[in-house]
Design an enzyme around this catalytic site. Structure first.
Site, PDB file in Angstrom:
ATOM      1  N   GLY A 146      -3.722  60.262   6.580  1.00 38.66           N
ATOM      2  CA  GLY A 146      -4.879  59.694   5.907  1.00 38.66           C
ATOM      3  C   GLY A 146      -5.163  60.421   4.617  1.00 38.66           C
ATOM      4  N   GLY A 148     -11.072  63.173   7.414  1.00 34.67           N
ATOM      5  CA  GLY A 148     -11.476  63.762   8.686  1.00 34.67           C
ATOM      6  C   GLY A 148     -10.329  64.121   9.612  1.00 34.67           C
ATOM      7  N   THR A 165      -8.586  67.065   9.845  1.00 36.23           N
ATOM      8  CA  THR A 165      -8.819  68.377  10.441  1.00 36.23           C
ATOM      9  C   THR A 165      -9.985  68.315  11.411  1.00 36.23           C
ATOM     10  OG1 THR A 165      -8.028  69.320   8.373  1.00 36.23           O
ATOM     11  CG2 THR A 165      -9.136  70.804   9.886  1.00 36.23           C
ATOM     12  N   GLU A 216     -22.086  49.730 -23.857  1.00 37.58           N
ATOM     13  CA  GLU A 216     -22.336  49.526 -22.429  1.00 37.58           C
ATOM     14  C   GLU A 216     -22.856  48.110 -22.170  1.00 37.58           C
ATOM     15  OE1 GLU A 216     -21.147  51.507 -20.331  1.00 37.58           O
ATOM     16  OE2 GLU A 216     -20.713  53.084 -21.786  1.00 37.58           O
ATOM     17  N   HIS A 267     -19.893  45.853 -21.788  1.00 34.48           N
ATOM     18  CA  HIS A 267     -19.285  45.891 -20.448  1.00 34.48           C
ATOM     19  C   HIS A 267     -20.118  45.064 -19.471  1.00 34.48           C
ATOM     20  CE1 HIS A 267     -16.248  48.890 -21.199  1.00 34.48           C
ATOM     21  NE2 HIS A 267     -17.109  49.856 -21.495  1.00 34.48           N
TER      22      HIS A 267
HETATM   23  P1  ADP Z   1      -9.013  66.126   5.887  1.00 38.30           P
HETATM   24  O1  ADP Z   1      -8.497  67.181   6.787  1.00 38.30           O
HETATM   25  O2  ADP Z   1      -8.645  64.739   6.313  1.00 38.30           O
HETATM   26  O3  ADP Z   1      -8.717  66.333   4.436  1.00 38.30           O
HETATM   27  P2  ADP Z   1     -11.508  67.085   6.858  1.00 38.30           P
HETATM   28  O4  ADP Z   1     -11.304  66.822   8.289  1.00 38.30           O
HETATM   29  O5  ADP Z   1     -11.330  68.480   6.411  1.00 38.30           O
HETATM   30  O6  ADP Z   1     -10.601  66.135   5.976  1.00 38.30           O
HETATM   31  O7  ADP Z   1     -12.943  66.539   6.447  1.00 38.30           O
HETATM   32  C1  ADP Z   1     -13.749  67.210   5.545  1.00 38.30           C
HETATM   33  C2  ADP Z   1     -15.208  67.055   5.909  1.00 38.30           C
HETATM   34  O8  ADP Z   1     -15.639  65.719   5.703  1.00 38.30           O
HETATM   35  C3  ADP Z   1     -15.474  67.319   7.357  1.00 38.30           C
HETATM   36  O9  ADP Z   1     -15.700  68.661   7.597  1.00 38.30           O
HETATM   37  C4  ADP Z   1     -16.703  66.481   7.633  1.00 38.30           C
HETATM   38  O10 ADP Z   1     -17.855  67.182   7.259  1.00 38.30           O
HETATM   39  C5  ADP Z   1     -16.544  65.318   6.692  1.00 38.30           C
HETATM   40  N1  ADP Z   1     -15.995  64.145   7.390  1.00 38.30           N
HETATM   41  C6  ADP Z   1     -14.828  63.532   7.114  1.00 38.30           C
HETATM   42  N2  ADP Z   1     -14.640  62.465   7.917  1.00 38.30           N
HETATM   43  C7  ADP Z   1     -15.707  62.401   8.728  1.00 38.30           C
HETATM   44  C8  ADP Z   1     -16.086  61.511   9.777  1.00 38.30           C
HETATM   45  N3  ADP Z   1     -15.336  60.465  10.151  1.00 38.30           N
HETATM   46  N4  ADP Z   1     -17.259  61.747  10.400  1.00 38.30           N
HETATM   47  C9  ADP Z   1     -18.041  62.780  10.041  1.00 38.30           C
HETATM   48  N5  ADP Z   1     -17.744  63.644   9.067  1.00 38.30           N
HETATM   49  C10 ADP Z   1     -16.588  63.469   8.396  1.00 38.30           C
HETATM   50 ZN    ZN Z   2     -16.718  51.805 -22.062  1.00 37.41          ZN
HETATM   51 MG    MG Z   3      -7.597  68.929   6.314  1.00 42.29          MG
END
Ligand code: ADP
Ligand code: ZN
Ligand code: MG
Length: 613
Positions: A204, A209, A211, A427, A430
C-alpha cells in the site's frame, strides 16, 4: 570505539591522581628536614636536660628538644630504646624527664609504608590494563554482534494496539484475522489439512497503515512479535545482511508460535540485478537468505512472516512465489467513509467544538492517507492552541487541510496592488473555467492568500472518490489549468510568471494522456516509453525510449494538440463571460478568500451554463 579509548585513558588518569593524593596524605613532605645526629649526641642532650620527648618509630628516633627543634637519630636494631640509653649511661632520673613514645610500627601506617610503594603501582597497572582490554574486548564483541539482528520484540505492549484502532481496511483485516486465528488455534486448521500461510505481504501507499496493521496483528494474536526494518539488514559490511537474516529467523523460530515482521522489505527485496550504484551484492545476498529461510520453514513451524512495502512493483518475483509471500494484502487509500472513521479515531483525545463536522472534512480530503489525516488533526490542534482556543473548530481543520496540501499561509508577504490584481484575475480564470465545464470538479475554494510557493490557489475537489478518470475529465483539467493563463492574457494583454506551474502541470497531464492512457486518436492505444526504476542516490531516474524518432515527433505533436484544445476551451469560456471574471476577481481583491458557497452564490447571479468539452 575511539571514544571508548579516550574514556579509558581518562579513567586511568583519574586513578593516578587519586593514588597521588593518597600518597601525599601519608607522606607529608617536611617543611625543613630535621638534622640527623648520632645516638651519643642524644645521650649528651638528655644529660643536659634539653630533650623533651623521643618518638620511636622502628629504629628511628624522632627527637624533640625543649626549644622545639627537631632531630632524628638511629638506635641499634633489636634493642629497646630505654635499654640502649641506659647502656650508654643515662641515669634513670634523667630518663624520667624525657617522654618516650613508641609508635606502633605494625599498624596501618607501617603497612601503608610498605604496601603503597610496592603493591599500589602494580594495582594501578593492572587496573589500567584491565580497562583498556575491556574496551578493546567490547570492540571485538561489537564487531561480532554486527551479524546479529536488531530485532525488537513486542510481546506486551503498554499501549497495545488492536484491530479496533485501525479504521477501515476491512479486507486487509479479514485476511489478517485468519492469521491471528491460526496462531491462536493452529490445531483447528491443521486438523482439516489446511495449509499454513508462511508469508503475508502488506502492500500500500505510504501512510496507509501497514506498520499500524502489523502491530495490531501482534496485539490481537498475543504471540511474540519480532519487528525489524529491512534497511537494518544491510550494513556497511558485506555479509552482515545475510547473517542478520539468519539470526532474525532463528530467533523467531525459537519463540514459535510467533510473528516476524519485516518492514519496508523493498529495501532488500528489489528485483535482483537491477539498478545502478554499489551495495547491490549485499542486498542480493540478504534477499537470497530471506528466500532460503522461508523455504526452510517446516510446514508446521508456526512462524508467520509479515512484510510491508509501498513498492510491490519493484519486488523480486521470487519473493512472491507460492510458499513465500504468497498472501498479498492490498491496503488502499481510504475512501470517504474510511477517512471519516480515521478522523474519528485520531480526534478521540482532542476536544472538538460543535462546529466540527468530520464528514465534511472527509469530503474535502480525497487522496489523503491515514497518516495525512492523523497529521491533519494534529495540525488543527496546534492551530487551535496558537489561536488561544481550548477546542478545535472546523475552521482550524479547514485551514490545516490547505496547510497540509500547499504549505503554510504567508499572509505577511507584502504584495503590491498590481500583483494582487494579477493573482486575483489568474485565480478567477481557473475558477470560472472550472465552473463553466461539466466535467470539471466543483470549486471548493478560491484564494489569493499566498501559500507555500503558490501566489494564490483554486481548490477543486471531486464530489466522490473515484478510481477511473475519463478523457473528458482530463481535458477539463487541462482547460482549467489554462484558465489562469488565459485570464491574464485577456485582462492584461500579457502573461506573468505566475502561470508557469500551471503549464508544467498541464504538460504533464497531456503527456500522460498520450503516452500512458492511449487517449490520442492519432497515436492510438499503446504505451510509449518506460519509466525505469533505477535507483541512484535514492532517486529514481531514467526513461527508456522504446519507440522510433517518428513516433517521438508524433507524441510531441499530440501533446501540443491536447494543450491547444485546453487553451481554446478556456479562451472560449472566459471571453464569453468576461463580466463574471471581473466580478470574481473584484470580490477576491476585496475578500481574499471565497468559499464554495460564496462562490456558487456569486456565479449564480449570472447565466453560466456548464458545457461539455
Ligand atoms: P505505513 O507503514 O503504511 O507507511 P503507518 O502504519 O506507519 O503507515 O501509518 C502512519 C500513521 O497513520 C499511523 O501511525 C496512524 O496514526 C495513521 N493511520 C494510517 N492508517 C490508519 C488507519 N487505517 N486507521 C487509523 N490510523 C491510521
Ligand atoms: Zn494558476
Ligand atoms: Mg511503515
Amino acid at each position: 570505539m575511539e571514544k571508548n579509548l579516550y574514556k579509558s585513558i581518562f579513567r586511568g588518569a583519574v586513578i593516578l591522581i587519586s593514588v597521588a593524593l593518597v600518597f601525599s596524605l601519608f607522606y607529608q613532605v617536611p617543611v625543613q628536614a630535621p638534622e640527623k645526629v648520632g645516638i651519643s649526641e642524644v645521650v649528651n642532650l638528655i644529660g643536659e636536660g634539653k630533650v623533651s620527648s623521643i618518638e620511636v618509630s622502628g629504629d628511628q628516633l624522632n627527637i624533640q628538644l625543649q626549644d622545639e627543634t627537631k632531630l632524628i637519630s638511629q638506635k641499634e636494631a633489636g634493642v629497646g630504646i630505654t635499654e640502649t640509653l641506659v647502656n650508654l649511661g643515662v641515669s634513670p632520673s634523667q630518663l624520667a624527664t624525657v617522654k618516650i613514645e613508641a609508635k606502633d610500627e605494625s599498624g596501618a601506617r607501617f603497612w601503608m609504608g610498605v604496601l603503597i610503594p610496592t603493591v599500589l603501582p602494580l594495582i594501578i597497572f593492572v587496573a589500567i590494563f584491565y580497562f583498556i582490554f575491556r574496551q578493546a574486548k567490547g570492540g571485538v564483541n561489537q564487531a561480532f554482534s554486527f551479524g546479529r539482528s536488531n530485532l525488537s520484540l513486542f510481546t506486551n505492549f503498554k499501549d497495545k494496539i488492536s484491530f479496533k484502532d485501525v479504521a477501515g481496511l476491512k479486507e486487509a483485516k479479514q485476511e489478517l484475522e485468519e492469521i491471528v486465528g491460526f496462531l491462536k488455534e493452529p490445531k483447528k486448521y491443521l486438523d482439516i489439512g489446511a495449509k499454513i500461510p508462511r508469508g503475508v505481504l502488506l502492500m500500500g501507499a505510504p501512510g496507509t497503515g501497514k506498520t499500524l496493521l502489523a502491530r495490531a496483528v501482534a496485539g490481537e494474536a498475543g504471540v511474540p512479535f519480532f519487528h525489524i526494518s529491512a534497511s537494518e539488514f544491510v550494513e556497511m559490511f558485506v555479509g552482515v545482511g545475510a547473517s542478520r537474516t539468519r539470526d532474525a529467523f532463528s530467533t523467531a523460530k525459537k519463540a514459535a508460535p510467533s510473528i516476524l515482521f519485516i518492514d519496508e522489505i523493498d529495501a532488500v527485496g528489489r528485483e535482483r540485478g537491477a539498478g545502478l550504484g554499489g551495495g547491490h551484492d549485499e542486498r542480493e545476498q540478504t534477499l537470497n537468505q530471506i528466500l532460503v529461510e522461508m523455504d526452510g520453514f517446516e510446514r508446521d513451524s508456526r512462524v508467520i512472516v509479515l512484510a510491508a512495502t509501498n513498492r510491490p512493483d519493484v519486488l523480486d518475483q521470487a519473493l512472491l512465489r507460492p510458499g513465500r509471500f504468497d498472501r498479498r494484502v492490498m491496503l488502499d487509500l481510504p475512501d470517504i467513509r474510511e477517512r471519516e472513521e480515521i478522523l474519528k479515531i485520531h480526534s478521540q483525545n482532542k476536544p472538538l467544538d460543535e462546529s466540527v463536522n468530520l464528514r465534511q472534512i472527509a469530503t474535502r480530503t480525497p487522496g489523503f492517507s491515514g497518516a495525512d489525516l492523523a497529521n491533519l488533526i494534529n495540525e488543527a490542534a496546534i492551530l487551535a492552541v496558537q489561536k488561544g482556543k481550548k477546542k478545535v473548530a472546523q475552521t482550524h481543520i479547514y485551514d490545516s487541510i490547505e496547510k497540509v496540501i500547499l504549505g503554510p499561509a504567508r499572509k505577511s508577504r507584502l504584495v503590491s496592488d498590481k500583483e494582487r490584481e494579477i493573482t486575483a484575475y489568474h485565480e478567477a480564470g481557473h475558477a470560472l473555467v472550472a465552473a463553466g465545464l461539466k466535467d470539471s470538479d466543483p470549486v471548493h475554494k478560491v484564494s489569493i492568500v499566498s501559500r507555500g510557493r503558490a501566489g494564490g490557489y483554486t481548490l477543486k475537489l471531486p464530489t466522490e472518490d473515484r478510481r477511473l478518470k475519463t478523457k473528458s475529465q482530463f481535458l477539463a483539467d487541462l482547460a482549467v489549468a489554462m484558465g489562469g493563463y488565459v485570464a491574464e492574457q485577456e485582462t492584461f494583454k500579457e502573461i506573468s510568471t505566475g502561470a508557469s506551474s500551471d503549464l508544467q502541470e498541464a504538460t504533464r497531464l497531456a503527456r500522460l494522456m498520450v503516452t500512458r492512457y492511449g487517449m490520442s486518436e492519432n497515436l492510438g492505444p499503446g504505451v510509449f516509453g518506460k519509466d525505469e526504476d533505477f535507483v541512484f542516490l535514492g532517486r529514481e531516474i531514467g526513461h527508456t525510449k522504446d519507440y522510433s524518432e517518428v513516433v517521438a515527433g508524433k507524441i510531441d505533436e499530440e501533446i501540443s494538440n491536447f494543450l491547444k484544445r485546453g487553451l481554446e476551451k478556456a479562451q472560449k469560456i472566459i471571453s464569453a463571460h468576461k463580466a463574471i471574471l471581473k466580478k470574481i476577481a473584484d470580490t477576491l481583491i476585496q475578500k481574499e478568500v471565497l468559499e464554495q458557497e460564496e462562490f456558487e452564490k456569486l456565479i449564480g447571479g449570472f447565466k453560466l451554463k456548464p458545457v461539455a468539452f
